[in-house]
Design an enzyme around this catalytic site. Structure first.
Site, PDB file in Angstrom:
ATOM      1  N   ASP A  95      39.788  39.346  42.542  1.00 16.92           N
ATOM      2  CA  ASP A  95      40.210  38.941  43.710  1.00 16.92           C
ATOM      3  C   ASP A  95      39.327  39.294  44.934  1.00 16.92           C
ATOM      4  O   ASP A  95      38.784  40.443  44.745  1.00 16.92           O
ATOM      5  CB  ASP A  95      41.223  39.667  44.514  1.00 16.92           C
ATOM      6  CG  ASP A  95      42.345  40.221  43.445  1.00 16.92           C
ATOM      7  OD1 ASP A  95      42.960  38.789  43.075  1.00 16.92           O
ATOM      8  OD2 ASP A  95      43.346  41.349  43.255  1.00 16.92           O
ATOM      9  N   ASP A 119      34.620  39.468  37.856  1.00 12.68           N
ATOM     10  CA  ASP A 119      36.318  39.937  39.035  1.00 12.68           C
ATOM     11  C   ASP A 119      37.266  38.925  39.897  1.00 12.68           C
ATOM     12  O   ASP A 119      35.809  37.311  39.693  1.00 12.68           O
ATOM     13  CB  ASP A 119      35.590  40.761  39.962  1.00 12.68           C
ATOM     14  CG  ASP A 119      36.741  41.328  40.881  1.00 12.68           C
ATOM     15  OD1 ASP A 119      37.525  41.934  40.937  1.00 12.68           O
ATOM     16  OD2 ASP A 119      36.089  41.212  42.678  1.00 12.68           O
TER      17      ASP A 119
END
Length: 264
Positions: free
Chosen positions: A39, A37
């Site tokens: 953020d 991922d």
């Protein structure tokens, strides 16, 4: 469930997170790719994002929300990992501001991104993110980013993280490139396909409960990295994280058997 993926092994046993010992006959899980991922996992995003979620609402709905209103962190925690249309609807609905209004959602998303433009240059990598990506690349492990951000937003923020985070990636999938956002598995399955890796042999790093749920729905192993500001550790565990770490520095690459290209 616990795994040995992030803990130091002491032959002939490996210590399990939370206590206990794993018999050596179980061996190391075999993996061939890693999906990150973005953020909150590779870049420290949620502090700036909180301001950008809050500021447009303070300006437009000052009377309705009241003087001194601040976006609750627990509401922020509910939307981490969602695509823009989903998080905009969720926040507006929770605050009673009209989530059914498509024009209002679009305004909120655009206002959010406008605020974020002022933060992109200052966003820092998460501790040890550069080092872990470099170690994986040196070991020949294919790596990808799978982010709920739309491509335009992704390109803006990654302009400041090209050399150490973007350039090493073998694939990138953004939220607007798949049919369904997290917690649906689409984005991770697409990332695995672009890497040419079997989903069951992929390891995902995720900070959000929605992201962890998406990784597990895709049949992948997942390391959870909950942000203490969001108080999501319990939800990350409930979503099925195979291990939960305080930072990327705790990850033990040697806890897995890596079947890289040309091997295994």
């Amino acid at each position: 469930k616990a795994t040995v993926s992030v803990l130091n092994c002491v032959p002939p046993f490996c210590a399990l997170r939370g206590g206990g010992l794993l018999p050596p006959r179980m061996g190391k899980p075999v993996l061939e790719a890693v999906i990150f991922d973005l953020d909150g996992t590779l870049i420290d995003y949620e502090g700036a994002s909180h301001v950008a979620l809050e500021r447009p609402l303070q300006a437009r709905f000052a009377e309705r929300l009241g003087a001194g209103w601040a976006l609750p962190w627990d509401l922020h925690a509910q939307i981490v990992g969602m695509r823009p249309q989903s998080w905009a609807a969720a926040i507006l609905s929770e605050l009673g501001l009209g989530d059914g209004d498509a024009a209002l959602r679009e305004w909120y998303i655009e206002a959010y991104h406008e605020v974020m433009k002022g933060f992109y240059a200052g966003l820092q990598p998460m501790p040890h993110a550069h080092a872990l990506v470099a170690r994986l690349k040196a070991a020949g492990v294919p790596v990808a980013i799978a982010t709920s951000s739309v491509r335009h937003s992704f390109d803006l923020k990654m302009a400041y993280h090209d050399e150490h985070l973007l350039a090493p990636m073998d694939a990138v999938v953004t939220g607007d490139e798949v049919a369904h956002g997290k917690p649906a598995p689409d984005i991770f399955l697409e990332a695995a396909a672009r890497l040419g890796a079997a989903p069951g042999r992929c390891l995902v790093f995720e900070d959000s409960p929605n992201g962890v749920a998406a990784a597990k729905a895709a049949g992948m192993r997942c390391v959870g990295l909950p942000d203490p500001r969001l108080k999501t550790e319990a939800r990350v565990r409930e979503a099925g994280a195979d291990a939960v770490l305080a930072s990327l520095a705790e990850f033990d690459l040697g806890g897995y058997k890596w079947s890289v290209r040309g091997e295994g």
